[in-house]
Design an enzyme around this catalytic site. Structure first.
Site, mmCIF file in Angstrom:
data_model
loop_
_atom_site.group_PDB
_atom_site.id
_atom_site.type_symbol
_atom_site.label_atom_id
_atom_site.label_comp_id
_atom_site.label_asym_id
_atom_site.label_seq_id
_atom_site.Cartn_x
_atom_site.Cartn_y
_atom_site.Cartn_z
ATOM 1 N N ILE A 39 -51.008 -9.044 6.859
ATOM 2 C CA ILE A 39 -51.188 -10.494 6.983
ATOM 3 C C ILE A 39 -50.039 -11.174 7.708
ATOM 4 C CG2 ILE A 39 -52.708 -10.732 4.986
ATOM 5 C CD1 ILE A 39 -50.320 -11.490 3.299
ATOM 6 N N GLY A 40 -48.999 -10.430 8.069
ATOM 7 C CA GLY A 40 -47.902 -11.050 8.801
ATOM 8 C C GLY A 40 -46.876 -10.027 9.239
ATOM 9 N N GLY A 42 -42.750 -9.866 10.806
ATOM 10 C CA GLY A 42 -41.518 -10.551 11.142
ATOM 11 C C GLY A 42 -40.446 -9.547 11.494
ATOM 12 N N GLY A 43 -39.288 -10.063 11.894
ATOM 13 C CA GLY A 43 -38.215 -9.178 12.298
ATOM 14 C C GLY A 43 -37.691 -8.321 11.160
ATOM 15 N N MET A 44 -37.818 -8.822 9.910
ATOM 16 C CA MET A 44 -37.296 -8.084 8.770
ATOM 17 C C MET A 44 -38.371 -7.395 7.956
ATOM 18 S SD MET A 44 -34.111 -7.894 8.693
ATOM 19 C CE MET A 44 -34.006 -7.211 7.056
ATOM 20 N N GLY A 45 -39.589 -7.296 8.451
ATOM 21 C CA GLY A 45 -40.597 -6.566 7.698
ATOM 22 C C GLY A 45 -42.007 -7.005 7.994
ATOM 23 N N VAL A 47 -45.727 -7.937 6.169
ATOM 24 C CA VAL A 47 -46.251 -8.456 4.912
ATOM 25 C C VAL A 47 -47.722 -8.066 4.810
ATOM 26 C CG1 VAL A 47 -46.600 -10.495 3.473
ATOM 27 C CG2 VAL A 47 -44.628 -10.380 5.011
ATOM 28 N N LYS A 62 -43.978 -7.297 0.968
ATOM 29 C CA LYS A 62 -43.179 -7.235 2.185
ATOM 30 C C LYS A 62 -42.446 -5.893 2.224
ATOM 31 C CE LYS A 62 -39.834 -10.044 4.786
ATOM 32 N NZ LYS A 62 -39.063 -11.310 4.767
ATOM 33 N N ASP A 157 -31.490 -20.551 6.837
ATOM 34 C CA ASP A 157 -32.504 -20.281 7.872
ATOM 35 C C ASP A 157 -33.749 -21.112 7.611
ATOM 36 O OD1 ASP A 157 -33.503 -19.165 10.200
ATOM 37 O OD2 ASP A 157 -34.338 -17.410 9.186
#
Length: 452
Positions: A39-40, A42-45, A47, A62, A157
């Site tokens: 479902i998503g 990002g740079g850190m993982g 999801v 995540k 952030d």
């Protein structure tokens, strides 16, 4: 892969990374969480939506990518996100229920599953938001960050992508996400300097001047600056600073004065107190900003106005008359030498102005007639659309509102999955306004569910 919007987005993201198949879909993490779909990313993982095999309950999981699992900085940031969220335990911060590794040494965080959209998606979809809607989102976000600051945690952030908007009791409900680069004021956690891009703490569009300069002694006022940038973007449709690259943005945040929101968006009718609050939050020096999130959100909300007078545009004088009072305006007598006058009778019940040679009798009483109101019945097809009249929230359809006869009004309808519609009307008589909403033709953003 599913053919719904979330599946389309997931396929697109995987195609961009050159993956034909996500190996985690269908796997069971830690022996308990069966991965259903992506479902998503990002740079850190990544999801995923995953179902607890014993409880049958869906969660968001995540997972730290394998390429980052062997980097101590990435692992510490990943764990910090889980620790920070559980340490704060606030209703407007996403709930973390577990953090673990599985037999394949994959590190993952289990969180509540949300349904709705990020603030970034909402602004991209609608542009500038109504003032009251933007202030309410800022208030809830500020409450979450105030709780974090009280716990000694600075987010660092904060950005629209990390502000998620779901629904609770028919109203927008904010959840703040991603405390991965938060600063925890305890010796054992240190002060990491890397983000997912391995370049700088924070996101350049929303970064505070002190973070842009790489100052180590950063406190909660960096989050106040970031929320000021976000409110600026919500009420104008654009952030205060843009640039062709990160270096330009960092320079502007550190050195340039933002345009007042009313100049950037002259037709938005931005109240002066909102503009002043935003500009103070965007002060270059932390000491010139608000001291707390609560101070910022209180300044955004500004002075209170009686709800009925604000909603219907009734002058306070007329409002008082409607309530049963009347104002009688007596002329002030001209100054003249004092003369002896008989004292008033002890039985006098009504005081009248003195009679002079130039004023034989009081002036005639001036009474302001109450405004004439008309009732507008507002409906939508389908029902349940949010309605705002001249920027003031009224509730969901069907509903009725009162307007002053002869006044112009702009009625805005919004409903997830449908196009936002606006109608102009002149309140001439009691009437009905019915609008048929049209479904959106483009795919919806990835859906994330909530269980509360």
């Amino acid at each position: 892969m599913p053919a719904d919007a979330a599946g389309v987005v997931a396929l697109t993201m995987m195609a961009e990374e050159g993956l034909d198949h996500d190996p985690l879909i269908g796997a069971t993490l830690g022996g308990l969480y069966h991965v259903e779909r992506l479902i998503g990313v990002g740079g850190m993982g990544r999801v995923y939506e995953a179902t607890h095999t014993n409880l049958g309950k869906a969660y968001a999981v995540k997972v730290l990518p394998e390429g980052r699992a062997d980097k101590p900085e990435a692992t510490q940031r990943f764990l910090r996100e889980a620790r920070s969220a559980t340490q704060i335990d606030h209703e407007h911060i996403v709930k973390v229920v577990n953090c673990d590794t599985d037999a394949e040494h994959r590190l993952f965080i289990v969180m509540e599953l949300l349904e709705g959209e990020s603030l970034d998606d909402r602004i991209a979809r609608r542009g500038a938001l109504p003032i009251d809607e933007a202030i309410e989102i800022a208030r809830q976000t500020g409450d979450a960050l105030q709780a974090a600051h009280d716990a000694g945690i600075v987010h660092r952030d904060l950005k629209p992508e990390n502000i998620f908007i779901t629904q609770k009791n028919g109203r927008d409900f904010v959840k703040v996400l991603d405390f991965g680069i938060s600063k925890i004021k305890t010796p054992e956690h240190g002060d990491p300097k890397l983000t997912a891009t391995d370049q700088i703490v924070g996101t350049p569009l929303y970064i505070s001047p002190e973070l842009a300069r790489g100052v180590e002694a950063v406190d909660h006022r960096a989050d106040i600056y970031a929320l000021g940038v976000i409110v600026y973007e919500m009420i104008t449709g654009t952030p205060p600073f843009t640039g062709d690259n990160h270096f330009q943005l960092l320079f502007k945040h550190g050195n340039e004065t933002p345009d007042p929101p009313s100049q950037r968006s002259p037709n938005a009718n931005i109240p002066p107190h909102v503009e002043l609050a935003v500009l103070r939050a965007l002060a270059k020096k932390p000491n010139d900003r608000f001291e707390s999130m609560h101070e910022l959100t209180a300044a955004l909300e500004g002075p209170t106005v009686p709800r009925r007078a604000k909603t219907l545009g009734i002058p306070l004088l007329a409002a008082a008359i409607v309530a049963g009072g009347a104002f009688i305006l007596w002329p002030m007598p001209e100054a003249e030498p004092e003369t002896e006058r008989e004292p008033p009778s002890e039985t006098s019940l009504v005081a009248v102005p003195p009679v002079t040679e130039k004023s034989e009798r009081p002036a005639e009483t001036t009474v302001v007639d109450p405004p004439e109101l008309v009732t507008i019945a507002i409906e939508s097809k389908p029902d349940g659309a949010f309605v705002a009249v001249n920027g003031d929230k009224k509730g969901r359809t069907p509903l009725a509102v009162e307007l002053v006869r002869g006044d112009d009004a702009t009625v805005r309808f919004s409903l997830p999955g449908y196009r936002t519609e606006e109608r102009r009307l002149v309140a001439g008589q009691d009437e009905a306004l019915v609008v048929r909403l049209k479904k959106k033709t483009r795919p919806k953003p990835p859906a994330i569910k909530t269980d509360f």
